[in-house]
Design an enzyme around this catalytic site. Structure first.
Site, PDB file in Angstrom:
ATOM      1  N   CYS A  59      -1.492  11.384  26.095  1.00 31.57           N
ATOM      2  CA  CYS A  59      -0.886  13.137  26.841  1.00 31.57           C
ATOM      3  C   CYS A  59      -0.143  13.111  26.330  1.00 31.57           C
ATOM      4  O   CYS A  59       1.122  12.787  25.723  1.00 31.57           O
ATOM      5  CB  CYS A  59      -0.194  12.271  28.197  1.00 31.57           C
ATOM      6  SG  CYS A  59       0.585  12.786  29.171  1.00 31.57           S
ATOM      7  N   ALA A 105       0.703  -1.331  -0.033  1.00 26.44           N
ATOM      8  CA  ALA A 105       0.131   0.267  -0.120  1.00 26.44           C
ATOM      9  C   ALA A 105       1.073   1.269   0.165  1.00 26.44           C
ATOM     10  O   ALA A 105       0.567   2.538   0.163  1.00 26.44           O
ATOM     11  CB  ALA A 105      -0.709   0.369   0.796  1.00 26.44           C
ATOM     12  N   ASN A 107      -6.006   3.738  10.021  1.00 25.90           N
ATOM     13  CA  ASN A 107      -5.523   2.575  11.030  1.00 25.90           C
ATOM     14  C   ASN A 107      -4.867   2.264  12.161  1.00 25.90           C
ATOM     15  O   ASN A 107      -4.642   1.355  12.508  1.00 25.90           O
ATOM     16  CB  ASN A 107      -3.885   2.177  10.189  1.00 25.90           C
ATOM     17  CG  ASN A 107      -2.890   3.615  10.110  1.00 25.90           C
ATOM     18  OD1 ASN A 107      -4.099   4.366   9.517  1.00 25.90           O
ATOM     19  ND2 ASN A 107      -2.340   3.448  10.403  1.00 25.90           N
ATOM     20  N   THR A 146       9.858  -6.434 -12.710  1.00 20.43           N
ATOM     21  CA  THR A 146       9.721  -8.155 -12.854  1.00 20.43           C
ATOM     22  C   THR A 146       8.572  -8.931 -11.976  1.00 20.43           C
ATOM     23  O   THR A 146       8.595  -8.077 -10.300  1.00 20.43           O
ATOM     24  CB  THR A 146      10.955  -9.514 -12.859  1.00 20.43           C
ATOM     25  OG1 THR A 146      11.138  -9.503 -13.501  1.00 20.43           O
ATOM     26  CG2 THR A 146       9.750 -10.740 -12.532  1.00 20.43           C
ATOM     27  N   GLN A 172      -6.774  -0.922   4.877  1.00 13.41           N
ATOM     28  CA  GLN A 172      -7.693  -1.719   6.560  1.00 13.41           C
ATOM     29  C   GLN A 172      -8.607  -2.329   5.838  1.00 13.41           C
ATOM     30  O   GLN A 172      -9.347  -2.955   6.678  1.00 13.41           O
ATOM     31  CB  GLN A 172      -6.989  -0.737   8.119  1.00 13.41           C
ATOM     32  CG  GLN A 172      -5.960  -0.034   7.917  1.00 13.41           C
ATOM     33  CD  GLN A 172      -5.007  -1.322   9.059  1.00 13.41           C
ATOM     34  OE1 GLN A 172      -6.190  -2.400   9.436  1.00 13.41           O
ATOM     35  NE2 GLN A 172      -3.767  -1.052   9.463  1.00 13.41           N
ATOM     36  N   ALA A 212      -1.602  -6.704   0.893  1.00 12.41           N
ATOM     37  CA  ALA A 212      -1.629  -8.513   1.399  1.00 12.41           C
ATOM     38  C   ALA A 212      -2.045  -8.777   2.502  1.00 12.41           C
ATOM     39  O   ALA A 212      -2.486  -9.207   3.246  1.00 12.41           O
ATOM     40  CB  ALA A 212      -0.770  -9.256   0.464  1.00 12.41           C
ATOM     41  N   HIS A 213      -0.672  -8.140   3.248  1.00 13.78           N
ATOM     42  CA  HIS A 213      -0.392  -8.756   4.186  1.00 13.78           C
ATOM     43  C   HIS A 213      -1.317  -8.098   5.577  1.00 13.78           C
ATOM     44  O   HIS A 213      -1.046  -8.221   6.634  1.00 13.78           O
ATOM     45  CB  HIS A 213       1.281  -8.480   4.776  1.00 13.78           C
ATOM     46  CG  HIS A 213       1.186  -6.859   5.368  1.00 13.78           C
ATOM     47  ND1 HIS A 213       1.410  -6.269   6.033  1.00 13.78           N
ATOM     48  CD2 HIS A 213       1.646  -5.410   4.291  1.00 13.78           C
ATOM     49  CE1 HIS A 213       1.598  -5.080   6.506  1.00 13.78           C
ATOM     50  NE2 HIS A 213       2.148  -4.622   5.319  1.00 13.78           N
TER      51      HIS A 213
HETATM   52  C1  LIG Z   1      -0.279  -1.138   6.598  1.00  9.66           C
HETATM   53  C2  LIG Z   1      -1.145   0.132   5.876  1.00  9.66           C
HETATM   54  C3  LIG Z   1       0.208   1.088   5.153  1.00  9.66           C
HETATM   55  C4  LIG Z   1       1.008   0.951   4.070  1.00  9.66           C
HETATM   56  O1  LIG Z   1       1.029  -0.808   3.726  1.00  9.66           O
HETATM   57  P1  LIG Z   1       2.040  -1.233   2.981  1.00  9.66           P
HETATM   58  O2  LIG Z   1       1.713  -2.579   2.021  1.00  9.66           O
HETATM   59  O3  LIG Z   1       3.408  -1.870   4.467  1.00  9.66           O
HETATM   60  O4  LIG Z   1       3.044  -0.781   2.739  1.00  9.66           O
HETATM   61  C5  LIG Z   1      -0.709   2.055   4.502  1.00  9.66           C
HETATM   62  N1  LIG Z   1      -1.683   2.848   4.646  1.00  9.66           N
HETATM   63  C6  LIG Z   1      -2.813   2.047   5.752  1.00  9.66           C
HETATM   64  C7  LIG Z   1      -3.669   2.728   6.237  1.00  9.66           C
HETATM   65  C8  LIG Z   1      -1.981   0.675   6.675  1.00  9.66           C
HETATM   66  O5  LIG Z   1      -2.734   0.347   7.303  1.00  9.66           O
END
Ligand SMILES: *Cc1c(COP(=O)(O)O)cnc(C)c1O
Length: 389
Positions: free
Chosen positions: A329, A74, A154, A243, A182, A203-204
């Site tokens: 805080c 992302a 997030n 690639t 998210q 993906a993660h």
């Molecule tokens: C995790 C996250 C990203 C970054 O994604 P990556 O694949 O780790 O680069 C960007 N935006 C939001 C809202 C995220 O939660």
């Protein structure tokens, strides 16, 4: 090996689903071909797998396969969307609108654009975490080319009203980009209904592998053009050379498919667990403040601030829970998050916040344990504070 803490940090990353791993494995070994090899079956086989994944990702957001560009995640998708679009629309206008609670990869891309001669407006949000539509309307100018607003935050999990935001952007001839890292795979997303022109996902965050992501680029009404940010062999319609990460892409595709199939049941299950977590904490403690609205929120997110507790002390005491903690805080040594600052949750009187991110492996027993641990620790930290509450 030490017992590992209970994982309640699914907004940071998620485990790869074993079904996804199984689909990925052959593409490391017996099907290792380069999808750009057009001359032989090794390449065709890899290309077929990539195209299958393109369809799976498209189906998750009601796009067409030709509108999906594979990236490394992302952060890269956000950079490509913002910088790539602004470069091609430079002659039309140089004004970009975003929001204070965006991910750093959006905010810092906007900062970069600002140093390259673009005007950037950063809208604030209310206590609820949401964009004020009247403020957005007021910020639009004839020079506005892009509005970038995340689908789900997030930290506090709040869901922005993208349909209304997209309609406003389009009325003024601007495009809408959304960072859905998210939201994708967690809540239904229909890029057509929401008037989204560009959408980033990774993906993660949805039970796929790290290092694989996608950018949706609308091909119709309007057809969006991007300037590539990585030049080279012209992969991915020329928008992103390099690639392709075939195993990662296969994993992203399968992860998207599983999320789509299981979303209704899984989000109901997680919402019930999440609501139970809040109820459980409130039954044992007072001074539990929810950050951001509960009305428009990811089903697996809870973000709360506990009055009268220091962030650092809470963090030290709950080492058996893998959560993300932040100080609410402004005088603490831990810097308050830009999101909590933007919603006005940062106060002088102390207060520690926890982001709970629930996920596919979260059980009712884990939630019961988390309630007991947090309630016990917060109560004891409060009673050890000398000053009256
Ligand atoms: C995790 C996250 C990203 C970054 O994604 P990556 O694949 O780790 O680069 C960007 N935006 C939001 C809202 C995220 O939660």
């Amino acid at each position: 090996m030490a017992v590992r803490p209970i994982y309640l940090d699914y907004h940071a990353t998620t485990p790869v689903d074993p079904r996804v791993v199984a689909d990925m494995l052959p593409y490391f070994t017996e099907r290792f071909g380069n999808p750009a090899s057009r001359q032989h079956a090794w390449g065709w086989e890899a290309d077929e797998a990539v195209e299958r994944a393109r369809g799976q990702v498209a189906a998750l957001i009601n796009a067409t396969p030709g509108e999906i560009v594979f990236t490394s995640g992302a952060s890269e998708s956000n950079n490509l969307a913002l910088k790539g679009l602004c470069e091609t629309r430079r002659e039309r206008g140089r004004h970009v609108i975003t929001v204070a609670t965006e991910h750093k990869s959006v905010l810092d891309s906007c900062k970069r654009l600002a140093t390259c001669g673009y005007d950037v407006t950063v809208l604030g949000v209310g206590r609820d975490g949401l964009v004020d539509l009247d403020a957005l309307r007021a910020a639009m100018t004839p020079n506005t080319i892009l509005v970038s607003v995340m689908a789900a935050n997030n930290e506090i999990g709040t869901l922005q009203p993208l349909d209304a935001i997209g309609a406003i952007a389009h009325e003024h001839g601007a495009l809408l980009h959304t960072d859905a890292a998210q939201a994708a795979g967690k809540v239904p997303i229909d890029v057509r209904a929401l008037h989204v022109d560009l959408l980033s996902l990774t993906a993660h965050k949805c039970y796929g592998p790290k290092g694989a992501g996608a950018l949706f680029v609308a091909k119709a009404k309007p057809r969006v053009a991007l300037a590539p940010q990585i030049d080279g062999g012209g992969h991915e319609h020329g928008w992103r050379s390099g690639t392709l990460n075939v195993p990662g892409i296969v994993g992203l595709g399968r992860a998207a498919e599983i999320c789509r199939e299981e979303m209704p049941a899984e989000s109901a299950r997680l919402r019930a667990l999440r609501d139970g977590l809040l109820e459980g904490l409130r039954a044992r403690l007072d001074g539990v403040l929810v950050n951001g609205t509960m009305d428009r929120r990811l089903p697996h997110n809870l973000h709360v601030t506990f009055d009268g507790v220091e962030g650092e002390a809470l963090l030290m005491a709950i080492g058996d829970l893998a959560v993300s903690t932040g100080s609410a805080c402004s005088s603490g040594s831990q810097a308050p998050s830009h999101v909590l600052q933007a919603i006005g949750a940062v106060r002088d009187g102390g207060g520690a916040s926890i982001r709970f991110g629930l996920g596919r492996n979260t059980t009712p027993d884990e939630i019961a344990y988390a309630i007991d641990r947090v309630a016990t620790v917060v109560a004891s930290l409060r009673s050890s504070v000398a000053r009256p509450r």
